[in-house]
Design a protein around this motif. Structure first.
Motif, PDB file in Angstrom:
ATOM      1  N   SER A   1      -6.360  -0.856   4.881  1.00 37.53           N
ATOM      2  CA  SER A   1      -5.498  -0.389   5.335  1.00 37.53           C
ATOM      3  C   SER A   1      -4.747  -0.552   4.613  1.00 37.53           C
ATOM      4  O   SER A   1      -3.403   0.027   3.892  1.00 37.53           O
ATOM      5  N   THR A   2      -4.432  -1.570   3.318  1.00 36.49           N
ATOM      6  CA  THR A   2      -3.634  -1.956   2.039  1.00 36.49           C
ATOM      7  C   THR A   2      -4.333  -1.319   0.558  1.00 36.49           C
ATOM      8  O   THR A   2      -3.211  -2.018   0.382  1.00 36.49           O
ATOM      9  N   CYS A   3      -5.067  -1.075   0.258  1.00 33.15           N
ATOM     10  CA  CYS A   3      -5.443  -0.790  -0.935  1.00 33.15           C
ATOM     11  C   CYS A   3      -4.732  -0.076  -1.071  1.00 33.15           C
ATOM     12  O   CYS A   3      -4.747   1.415  -0.766  1.00 33.15           O
ATOM     13  N   PRO A   4      -4.143   0.264  -2.523  1.00 31.06           N
ATOM     14  CA  PRO A   4      -2.817   1.350  -2.819  1.00 31.06           C
ATOM     15  C   PRO A   4      -3.938   2.919  -3.708  1.00 31.06           C
ATOM     16  O   PRO A   4      -2.838   4.065  -3.413  1.00 31.06           O
ATOM     17  N   LYS A   5      -5.204   2.456  -3.996  1.00 31.73           N
ATOM     18  CA  LYS A   5      -5.945   3.337  -4.483  1.00 31.73           C
ATOM     19  C   LYS A   5      -6.937   4.407  -3.323  1.00 31.73           C
ATOM     20  O   LYS A   5      -7.713   5.229  -4.356  1.00 31.73           O
ATOM     21  N   LYS A   6      -6.545   3.995  -2.147  1.00 27.05           N
ATOM     22  CA  LYS A   6      -7.614   4.241  -1.271  1.00 27.05           C
ATOM     23  C   LYS A   6      -9.546   4.338  -1.658  1.00 27.05           C
ATOM     24  O   LYS A   6      -9.828   4.778  -1.498  1.00 27.05           O
ATOM     25  N   CYS A   7      -9.911   3.232  -2.640  1.00 26.71           N
ATOM     26  CA  CYS A   7     -10.506   3.302  -3.063  1.00 26.71           C
ATOM     27  C   CYS A   7     -11.855   2.048  -2.221  1.00 26.71           C
ATOM     28  O   CYS A   7     -12.832   2.190  -2.302  1.00 26.71           O
ATOM     29  N   LEU A   8     -11.270   2.057  -1.213  1.00 28.99           N
ATOM     30  CA  LEU A   8     -12.197   1.100  -0.304  1.00 28.99           C
ATOM     31  C   LEU A   8     -11.988   2.117   1.266  1.00 28.99           C
ATOM     32  O   LEU A   8     -10.714   2.538   1.883  1.00 28.99           O
TER      33      LEU A   8
ATOM     34  N   ALA B   1       1.334  -1.211  -0.004  1.00 31.06           N
ATOM     35  CA  ALA B   1       0.111  -0.161   0.018  1.00 31.06           C
ATOM     36  C   ALA B   1       0.243   0.940  -0.459  1.00 31.06           C
ATOM     37  O   ALA B   1       1.578   1.305   0.933  1.00 31.06           O
ATOM     38  N   LYS B   2       0.754   2.168  -0.606  1.00 27.77           N
ATOM     39  CA  LYS B   2       0.991   3.175  -0.626  1.00 27.77           C
ATOM     40  C   LYS B   2       1.023   3.997   0.938  1.00 27.77           C
ATOM     41  O   LYS B   2      -0.063   4.227   1.590  1.00 27.77           O
ATOM     42  N   LYS B   3       2.361   4.406   1.494  1.00 28.30           N
ATOM     43  CA  LYS B   3       2.866   5.040   2.441  1.00 28.30           C
ATOM     44  C   LYS B   3       1.312   6.076   2.453  1.00 28.30           C
ATOM     45  O   LYS B   3       0.451   6.318   3.823  1.00 28.30           O
ATOM     46  N   GLY B   4       1.112   6.700   1.497  1.00 26.90           N
ATOM     47  CA  GLY B   4      -0.057   7.980   1.517  1.00 26.90           C
ATOM     48  C   GLY B   4      -1.206   8.673   1.394  1.00 26.90           C
ATOM     49  O   GLY B   4      -2.360   8.256   1.157  1.00 26.90           O
ATOM     50  N   ASN B   5      -2.038   6.435   1.706  1.00 29.36           N
ATOM     51  CA  ASN B   5      -3.719   6.106   1.596  1.00 29.36           C
ATOM     52  C   ASN B   5      -4.223   6.852   2.204  1.00 29.36           C
ATOM     53  O   ASN B   5      -5.430   6.628   2.109  1.00 29.36           O
TER      54      ASN B   5
ATOM     55  N   TRP C   1      -2.387   4.313  10.445  1.00 30.16           N
ATOM     56  CA  TRP C   1      -2.797   4.208  11.573  1.00 30.16           C
ATOM     57  C   TRP C   1      -3.735   2.535  11.850  1.00 30.16           C
ATOM     58  O   TRP C   1      -3.760   2.547  13.483  1.00 30.16           O
ATOM     59  N   ILE C   2      -4.307   2.296  11.202  1.00 28.99           N
ATOM     60  CA  ILE C   2      -5.575   1.398  11.246  1.00 28.99           C
ATOM     61  C   ILE C   2      -4.972   0.038  12.089  1.00 28.99           C
ATOM     62  O   ILE C   2      -5.516  -0.390  13.302  1.00 28.99           O
ATOM     63  N   GLN C   3      -4.451  -0.586  11.072  1.00 30.28           N
ATOM     64  CA  GLN C   3      -3.571  -1.956  12.110  1.00 30.28           C
ATOM     65  C   GLN C   3      -2.416  -1.756  12.996  1.00 30.28           C
ATOM     66  O   GLN C   3      -2.984  -2.481  13.963  1.00 30.28           O
ATOM     67  N   PRO C   4      -1.552  -0.870  13.200  1.00 31.51           N
ATOM     68  CA  PRO C   4      -0.568  -0.187  14.650  1.00 31.51           C
ATOM     69  C   PRO C   4      -2.264  -0.436  15.760  1.00 31.51           C
ATOM     70  O   PRO C   4      -1.874  -0.507  16.810  1.00 31.51           O
ATOM     71  N   LEU C   5      -3.584   0.448  15.355  1.00 27.84           N
ATOM     72  CA  LEU C   5      -4.404   0.913  16.660  1.00 27.84           C
ATOM     73  C   LEU C   5      -5.206  -1.000  16.283  1.00 27.84           C
ATOM     74  O   LEU C   5      -5.182  -0.993  18.018  1.00 27.84           O
ATOM     75  N   ARG C   6      -5.699  -1.865  15.604  1.00 29.05           N
ATOM     76  CA  ARG C   6      -6.121  -2.215  15.995  1.00 29.05           C
ATOM     77  C   ARG C   6      -4.897  -3.461  17.147  1.00 29.05           C
ATOM     78  O   ARG C   6      -5.440  -4.581  17.925  1.00 29.05           O
TER      79      ARG C   6
END
Length: 227
Positions: free
Chosen positions: A208-215, A3-7, A11-16
């Motif tokens: 959190s892994t979608c590279p295009k932030k479409c989810l 995933a792109k860093k800028g998506n 923060w989601i997975q560290p929080l989980r």
């Protein structure tokens, strides 16, 4: 493909992870019974889906960590093909029906039983079974959750009525399939406009892994907006 860093969802997975660790610590240190939380969250299922399994369940967390370790060690990975998964995933619902009829043992009953394991309630066979599931997690994603957990099945059946879930923007989606490959419950997110699958555990790995932030996590679209 990462995933792109800028998506915006890094923060989601560290929080989980923090939530999982905190709850596991509460179970171990405070003799906390997860039944309390699973029953309380059950009332939120119709709104948000099965977040208990993805964010709280100690056994689910242990399988996630085993998967992480397996990838770090470059162990062989088993991924069930979608054409097989659609049938194999029904096993936990069959077990749930059998459990309801009193035919199968309570080891399959649900996540809140695993706090009792730490306090000597389960027999050695139950402990060995759970350890086997965690070890199997080194090679495949959440084997117990996918095929054996009747607690997750019970909550999942109600979660199909959720009004919030993962929505895919079909206009911006490039069809890379990364979201499907990252889903620990082997759900075909890449070909779903709005995820209402009963096996969805709300872990948001796909988001959190979608590279295009479409989810994104959103309100269920109204019928007139569905294609």
């Amino acid at each position: 493909m990462a995933a792109k860093k800028g998506n915006g969802y890094g923060w989601i997975q560290p929080l989980r992870l923090v939530v999982q660790l905190a709850f596991c610590a509460a179970v171990v240190c405070a003799s906390f019974n997860t039944k309390i939380v699973s029953e309380w969250l059950f009332y939120a299922i119709l709104l948000l889906g099965v977040f208990f399994c993805g964010w709280v369940c100690p056994l689910g967390a242990a399988q996630d960590w085993a998967t992480w370790l397996g990838r770090k060690l470059r162990l062989p990975r088993l991924r069930i093909p979608q054409r097989v998964q659609q049938y194999l995933q029904l096993s936990r619902y069959v077990l749930y029906a059998l459990l309801t009829l009193g035919i199968v043992v309570a080891i399959f009953k649900g996540p809140y039983h695993y706090s009792m394991l730490l306090h000597g309630v389960f027999y050695t066979g139950g402990a060995i079974f759970i350890i086997c599931m965690i070890v199997l997690g080194l090679f495949t994603d959440r084997p117990f959750c996918n095929y054996l957990c009747t607690g997750g099945a019970r909550m999942g059946l109600f979660s199909v009525l959720r009004i919030f879930g993962i929505k895919r923007n079909t206009n911006t989606c490039g069809g890379c399939g990364l979201c499907t490959r990252k889903c620990p419950m082997n759900i075909d997110v890449a070909h779903t406009d709005f995820v209402r699958h009963p096996n969805c555990i709300g872990c948001l790995q796909c988001v959190s892994t979608c590279p295009k932030k479409c989810l994104r996590y959103a309100l269920m679209p109204s019928p007139q907006h569905k294609k």
